[in-house]
Design an enzyme around this catalytic site. Structure first.
Site, PDB file in Angstrom:
ATOM      1  N   LYS A 289       0.924  -1.120  -0.108  1.00 47.71           N
ATOM      2  CA  LYS A 289       0.053  -0.123  -0.097  1.00 47.71           C
ATOM      3  C   LYS A 289       0.751   1.456   0.086  1.00 47.71           C
ATOM      4  O   LYS A 289       1.934   1.260   0.487  1.00 47.71           O
ATOM      5  CB  LYS A 289      -0.968   0.047   1.351  1.00 47.71           C
ATOM      6  CG  LYS A 289      -0.159  -0.011   2.568  1.00 47.71           C
ATOM      7  CD  LYS A 289       0.150   1.482   3.296  1.00 47.71           C
ATOM      8  CE  LYS A 289       0.947   1.272   4.447  1.00 47.71           C
ATOM      9  NZ  LYS A 289       1.803   2.293   4.974  1.00 47.71           N
TER      10      LYS A 289
ATOM     11  N   ASP B 282      -2.690  -1.811   9.786  1.00 52.41           N
ATOM     12  CA  ASP B 282      -2.807  -1.789   8.378  1.00 52.41           C
ATOM     13  C   ASP B 282      -3.352  -3.188   7.879  1.00 52.41           C
ATOM     14  O   ASP B 282      -3.467  -3.293   6.533  1.00 52.41           O
ATOM     15  CB  ASP B 282      -1.278  -1.803   7.697  1.00 52.41           C
ATOM     16  CG  ASP B 282      -0.689  -0.035   7.856  1.00 52.41           C
ATOM     17  OD1 ASP B 282      -1.620   0.466   8.317  1.00 52.41           O
ATOM     18  OD2 ASP B 282       0.276  -0.043   7.752  1.00 52.41           O
TER      19      ASP B 282
HETATM   20  P1  ATP Z   1       4.317  -0.414   7.818  1.00 52.26           P
HETATM   21  O1  ATP Z   1       4.164   0.231   6.667  1.00 52.26           O
HETATM   22  O2  ATP Z   1       3.146  -1.181   8.198  1.00 52.26           O
HETATM   23  O3  ATP Z   1       5.024   0.208   8.874  1.00 52.26           O
HETATM   24  P2  ATP Z   1       6.708  -1.934   6.896  1.00 52.26           P
HETATM   25  O4  ATP Z   1       6.427  -1.973   5.210  1.00 52.26           O
HETATM   26  O5  ATP Z   1       7.230  -0.708   7.342  1.00 52.26           O
HETATM   27  O6  ATP Z   1       5.027  -1.784   7.552  1.00 52.26           O
HETATM   28  P3  ATP Z   1       7.056  -4.728   7.407  1.00 52.26           P
HETATM   29  O7  ATP Z   1       7.584  -5.108   5.995  1.00 52.26           O
HETATM   30  O8  ATP Z   1       5.555  -4.855   7.669  1.00 52.26           O
HETATM   31  O9  ATP Z   1       7.327  -3.367   7.576  1.00 52.26           O
HETATM   32  O10 ATP Z   1       7.864  -5.234   8.532  1.00 52.26           O
HETATM   33  C1  ATP Z   1       8.006  -4.716   9.670  1.00 52.26           C
HETATM   34  C2  ATP Z   1       8.812  -5.632  10.765  1.00 52.26           C
HETATM   35  O11 ATP Z   1       7.897  -6.876  11.023  1.00 52.26           O
HETATM   36  C3  ATP Z   1       9.961  -6.223  10.086  1.00 52.26           C
HETATM   37  O12 ATP Z   1      11.160  -5.410  10.607  1.00 52.26           O
HETATM   38  C4  ATP Z   1      10.264  -7.812  10.252  1.00 52.26           C
HETATM   39  O13 ATP Z   1      11.056  -8.151  11.286  1.00 52.26           O
HETATM   40  C5  ATP Z   1       8.720  -8.070  11.111  1.00 52.26           C
HETATM   41  N1  ATP Z   1       7.947  -9.263  10.320  1.00 52.26           N
HETATM   42  C6  ATP Z   1       7.290 -10.048  10.799  1.00 52.26           C
HETATM   43  N2  ATP Z   1       6.610 -10.789   9.874  1.00 52.26           N
HETATM   44  C7  ATP Z   1       7.208 -10.381   8.952  1.00 52.26           C
HETATM   45  C8  ATP Z   1       6.601 -10.605   7.463  1.00 52.26           C
HETATM   46  N3  ATP Z   1       5.759 -11.676   7.133  1.00 52.26           N
HETATM   47  N4  ATP Z   1       7.046  -9.809   6.356  1.00 52.26           N
HETATM   48  C9  ATP Z   1       8.043  -8.698   6.692  1.00 52.26           C
HETATM   49  N5  ATP Z   1       8.189  -8.200   8.002  1.00 52.26           N
HETATM   50  C10 ATP Z   1       7.808  -9.050   9.018  1.00 52.26           C
END
Ligand code: ATP
Length: 303
Positions: free
Chosen positions: A12, A142
């Site tokens: 997103k 989210d």
């Molecule tokens: P947001 O935009 O909701 O803040 P994001 O894209 O910045 O999310 P994510 O990729 O969702 O961040 O990951 C955040 C943290 O969650 C990572 O540092 C990781 O260690 C942990 N995590 C747990 N499960 C997952 C997964 N299936 N995929 C990615 N990260 C994961």
């Protein structure tokens, strides 16, 4: 053949991310408008006696920050779903990841939404949409939007989701960063930079009007992310990247969520191609052209 189900969930972008003052319960009030992008993860689940998570991805995804055990949000999603139905189940889960990790594109949330739907089908639990949305909200703010997809308003912590009309095709250039940015760190810096943030936040009327207009210039003029100053302060090179993309012809560059992924809204495919070429020439290893909005979490394979 072991039965398996594969479910797709999209990344997103926040077209608007209004952030209010930190509440006593430790959350920030949010008023956001989300849009799904054609960058997705596929989550495959199959029956197993024990939880196990595998990652399949290209080299440009930061494998080291992907938890393969109980900490992975897909396992938390599975356990929550099993508890909801009072059943004792586990699964083998493979995540085919294209959404950068810790990139501000809610990849983990997408995986959680995909795992809920996939395990619901695998275990034939017939969970109602209402219950799936509630469980999604418990997993993260989210996650409900990842289920719903399209373009939607998110209120509360972001988890109260209402779909919006957005018939237009939005052309985005997505530039992941090789190094993630911690969401709590960005919110903490937001608190330091914005002690006078309002207690209440709302989605501006101009954005609602802009979504009814297929001209991407109109939407570009109202994009806003209150976390952007904090993210750029922590990572000044993101500000420079936005300038380079806008000089290359993007209508507007923004940081998605808490960053560090930068997104550029472009007028059409040709403009998006030109921005991509410029950014690749400038040394960014992964630059993706993506369309928005796309559909929410959905089954793509059933064996
Ligand atoms: P947001 O935009 O909701 O803040 P994001 O894209 O910045 O999310 P994510 O990729 O969702 O961040 O990951 C955040 C943290 O969650 C990572 O540092 C990781 O260690 C942990 N995590 C747990 N499960 C997952 C997964 N299936 N995929 C990615 N990260 C994961």
């Amino acid at each position: 053949m072991t039965p398996s189900v594969t479910v797709r969930a999209a990344a997103k972008v926040n077209l608007h991310l209004g952030v209010g003052r930190l509440r006593a319960d430790g959350y920030h009030p949010l008023a956001t408008v989300y849009q799904t992008l054609s960058v997705h993860d596929d989550v495959t689940v199959s029956t197993s006696a024990r939880w196990n998570v595998d990652l399949v991805c290209e080299d440009d995804i930061d494998r080291a920050s992907f938890p393969t055990g109980e900490d992975n949000i897909v396992v938390r999603a599975g356990r929550l779903l099993a508890a909801q139905h009072g059943v004792d189940r586990a699964a083998e889960i493979t995540v085919r990841k294209s959404i950068p990790i810790a990139g501000g594109l809610a990849g983990g949330s997408a995986d959680a939404a995909a795992a809920l739907v996939a395990l619901d089908r695998l275990w034939d639990l017939q969970t109602s949409d209402e219950d799936l949305l509630r469980l999604a909200g418990q997993l993260g703010s989210d996650v409900p939007f990842a289920l719903v997809g399209g373009t939607a308003v998110g209120l509360g912590r972001g988890e109260i989701v209402t779909r919006m009309q957005d018939e237009a095709t939005r052309w985005w250039v997505v530039v992941p960063s090789m190094v993630g940015l911690s969401t709590p760190a960005v919110y903490h810096h937001f608190d330091e930079l914005s002690p006078d943030a309002p207690a209440k936040v709302a989605v501006p009327e101009e954005l609602v009007a802009a979504l009814a207009d297929p001209d991407n210039r109109v939407l570009a003029s109202v994009l806003r992310n209150d976390l952007e100053p904090a993210a750029i302060d922590l990572r000044p090179e993101l500000g420079e990247l936005i300038e380079v993309g806008e000089r290359a012809g993007a209508l507007r560059g923004i940081i998605s969520g808490s960053g560090p992924t930068c997104l550029f809204l472009c007028s059409d495919r040709g403009a998006a191609d030109r921005v991509r070429t410029t950014l690749l020439d400038a040394g960014h290893p992964r630059v993706i052209i993506a369309l928005g909005p796309v559909s929410g979490t959905h089954v793509v394979e059933y064996n």
